[in-house]
Structures are given as structure tokens and as C-alpha cells.
Write an enzyme that holds these catalytic residues in place. Structure first.
Site: not given
Ligand code: PLP
Length: 411
Positions: A122, A199, A202, A225, A365
């Protein structure tokens, strides 16, 4: 198995209609819906004990402090952190990742050293490393993608070499669904003396996650999430890693002693939580953890394997439609990205919305990954504890209808 019919009754939003038909909410990788218990925890805080934390000796302040610290303990237990002081409240995953970038990497990555990340990150776990690499004169290396949507680890030992200071990887890809071998990556990082950051945006919401078993130094995830409120996220960090980190926000709450000339930092975890924290949403996140624990994370994962397998089979029968990510539902999270050259992802999104179906469309993203896949955008259905196979049927019918509409021009 999860009793989805009963679970659905806990989520008020799931009984609403969209465009005159029942809502089919399949955008859970973007954000999840909230059960009544989470909504009640927020209302209860504001109605009964809203107060600032840590600073007051009055009853409301002590109640709010206790509730927030209890939530921290619940989150620590949820990911098997060694102590609640290893849990730092942030706004979201993005802020948690940036905290590692600014507080740890800026301190410990030097010119000529390496940061290693993957081809399926992401933007939130790529852009901060581009910046650290640029500012420190370090090299950013990318673990590539294999044909099957997994990471290609054939050169892992040369990419993660002794110059590497930090290795980071997404645990479950939001764009492919791929579950990455974080334990093996942690072991390789350790071998070369690098820190390892996961990270977990998910993964933590969808499967049992044990930070100590993985062997990571850091893990980032978001409350919104995992059935919790927006505006609250978490950085888990091993105590030794936190002790080698500098706060990137300074001011109230995070200090111990302040003179006109200087200041000393507070104990962990408050050193990294400058200013009034997001008390309400931290408590809400604690309620979300309670709800997930009530379901059982093993059963949450089982449910997602089942519904993802069902969806993959159904999608597999649609001609001219590509589904990205590993074919085996055991090797992926509940994320189904689909694409056809004939229908733009946004057109899919619009047609599905008319049938009450919420999916995400675009690059999710992950622009560099889209480039690697050779597509501009995909449509993505993503599942959670309240989704049913009947909803997958509604989705698949609507996708077929959209394809007929655009391919045959049969309106
Ligand atoms: N990392 C992953 C794999 C994500 O799917 C997301 C959000 O979709 C993020 C980071 C960023 O999350 P946040 O927008 O809650 O900071």
C-alpha cells in the site's frame, strides 16, 4: 462456522437499503461496519464519563483513563504483545508506519544502507520509505512479485543483505489478497541484523495474529478495518525497539520534566502519544476486540476461507474476467480483485451500486503494483464476518449483468 444470520443483527447498517434494494457491503478492506456494542461504547463514553485522561484526579478522568488503558491491554492481548506498553495509539496504520519511519528509521538508517519492502505495498508502506531513503542517502530495494500473486523470494538473501537496516512487508495484500510469509521474512531480517516491520492492516482484523510468534519488531494496524471506529490505530513495537526510537511529536503528555531550556521524555507508551489522545475511539477499538474475541479469530479466518473459496469458484466461471491473487483460498485473505479489458473498473462500481452492492474500484493505493499487473484499475470485493454466500451470488449475478451490458451492448 460463524452464525452470519445472528451476527448481521448486531450491525444496524446492514438492514438499510441502497437504491431500493438491500445493501450488500463488500468494501471491508477499505473499512468495516460497526456492531452495536462498538457504537454503544462510544455513546456510553460521551454520555457518562467523557473526560481528559492521565491528568485528572477526579472520578470522570480516572474512569476514562482506566477504560482507555483497559482497551490498550485488550489490543495487546489480541496480538499477543508482551506488554500494553508496547501498544502506541495512533490515528491509523498510515500514522503508525510513519512513526516508525520518522522515529526509528531516520535515527538508524545511514547512507549506503538498505531498506527492503515489497512490490505489493500500500502507498502507506512505500512512500515513507522512499522519503527516508532519499533523506538518508539509503537504498530502497523491492522484493518482486511472482506470477501467482505471491512474492518471488528466489533472490531474497541477496536483496536482504548485511547492509539492510529495515525490512518491511504487508502481511495480507489489500490489492491481491496474498498472505505473505512474514515469519520467514522476520527470520531473514534477524539474520542480517535488520529490524522487521509488518503492515498488519489487512491481517489483524481477519486472522489470529501473534506478533511474538512472527518475530517482528513493529506491526501497524487500524481500528476501523476491524469493526472499530475511524481515527484510531496502533503501532505495536518490541520494547527494545521503542527504547531506540525518538518521538516525532513533542509537547504535552509525552514529557516527564520540562524547564525553559529542556525536557525529558515520559515512560512508554506515553512518550509516543503527545497531546490528548483519541480516548473515545480507543475505547471503541477495545469494544471491537471484545466482539471479535467473542466470535473467535480462528472461526473468523475459517469463514473467510470458505466465502473466498466460494467466490473464487463462482468468478472462475465467468469468461473473460481475470481475478488476481493466489488461486488457493488458504493462501489469501478475503479480497477478490477482478478485471476485464472490456469494462472499466469504475463502470463495474457504478452498475454494482445500482444493485446495492458496495465494492471498491481503482488502484487501491497500490499504483506501482497496478503497473506491474499491467492494469490501470481493478474492482475489488472484500469480505468480513457478516458476509454470506447469498451476497456473493448477488455480486456474481451483477458482475455478469454488467459484462453483458458493456460487452454485448444489450441494454
Ligand atoms: N496498509 C494496507 C495493506 C491497507 O489496506 C491500508 C488501507 O486500506 C493501509 C495500509 C492504510 O490504512 P489507513 O488508511 O487506516 O491508515
Amino acid at each position: 462456522m460463524l452464525d452470519t444470520a445472528r451476527i448481521r443483527q448486531d450491525f444496524p447498517i446492514l438492514s438499510r437499503k441502497v437504491n431500493g434494494v438491500p445493501l450488500v457491503y463488500l468494501d471491508n478492506a477499505a473499512t468495516s461496519q460497526k456492531p452495536r456494542s462498538v457504537i454503544r461504547a462510544l455513546v456510553d463514553y460521551y454520555e457518562r464519563y467523557n473526560s481528559n485522561v492521565h491528568r485528572g484526579v477526579h472520578t470522570l478522568s480516572m474512569e476514562a483513563t482506566d477504560a482507555m488503558e483497559e482497551a490498550r491491554q485488550k489490543v495487546a492481548d489480541f496480538v499477543n504483545a508482551e506488554s500494553p506498553s508496547c501498544i502506541i495509539w495512533t490515528r491509523n496504520t498510515t500514522e503508525a508506519l510513519n512513526l516508525v519511519a520518522q522515529g526509528w528509521a531516520m535515527e538508524h538508517v545511514a547512507a549506503g544502507e538498505r531498506i527492503v519492502t515489497t512490490a505489493m505495498e500500500h502507498h502507506s508502506n512505500l512512500v515513507p520509505w522512499q522519503r527516508v531513503a532519499r533523506e538518508r542517502g539509503a537504498e530502497l530495494r523491492i522484493l518482486p512479485l511472482a506470477e501467482d500473486g505471491a512474492l518471488d523470494l528466489s533472490d531474497v538473501n541477496s536483496i536482504i543483505d548485511t547492509r539492510t537496516r529495515l525490512v518491511t512487508a504487508v502481511h495480507v495484500s489489500n490489492s491481491l489478497g496474498t498472505i505473505n510469509p512474514v515469519k520467514a521474512l522476520a527470520a531473514r531480517a534477524k539474520e542480517v541484523g535488520a529490524a522487521f516491520l509488518v503492515d498488519g492492516a489487512q491481517s489483524v482484523p481477519h486472522m489470529p495474529v501473534d506478533v511474538q510468534d512472527i518475530g517482528c519488531d513493529f506491526m501497524a494496524f487500524s481500528g476501523h478495518k476491524m469493526l472499530g471506529p475511524t481515527g484510531i490505530g496502533v503501532l505495536y513495537a518490541r520494547r527494545e525497539a521503542l527504547e531506540r526510537m525518538e518521538p516525532f511529536l513533542v509537547g504535552g503528555e509525552m514529557v516527564l520534566q520540562v524547564s525553559y531550556e529542556d525536557a525529558t521524555w515520559n515512560d512508554l507508551p506515553m512518550r509516543f502519544e503527545a497531546g490528548t489522545p483519541n480516548v473515545a475511539d480507543a475505547i471503541g477499538m477495545g469494544a471491537a476486540v471484545d466482539y471479535l474475541n467473542g466470535l473467535g479469530m480462528d472461526r473468523v479466518r475459517e469463514h473467510e476461507i470458505q466465502i473466498t473459496g466460494y467466490a473464487l469458484d463462482a468468478f472462475g466461471e465467468i469468461e473473460d474476467l481475470d481475478v488476481f491473487g493466489p488461486a488457493d483460498p488458504e493462501k489469501r485473505g478475503g479480497v477478490i480483485p477482478f478485471h476485464t479489458t472490456e469494462v472499466h473498473a469504475h463502470d463495474f462500481g457504478t452498475v454494482l451500486d445500482r444493485r446495492g452492492i458496495a465494492v471498491r474500484t481503482g488502484h487501491h493505493c497500490t499504483m506501482p503494483l497496478m503497473e506491474t499487473l499491467g492494469v490501470a484499475a481493478t474492482a475489488r470485493a472484500s469480505f468480513y464476518v457478516y458476509n454470506t454466500e447469498e451476497e456473493v451470488d448477488v455480486l456474481v449475478d451483477a458482475v455478469k449483468e454488467a459484462m453483458r451490458y458493456f460487452l454485448d451492448g444489450s441494454r
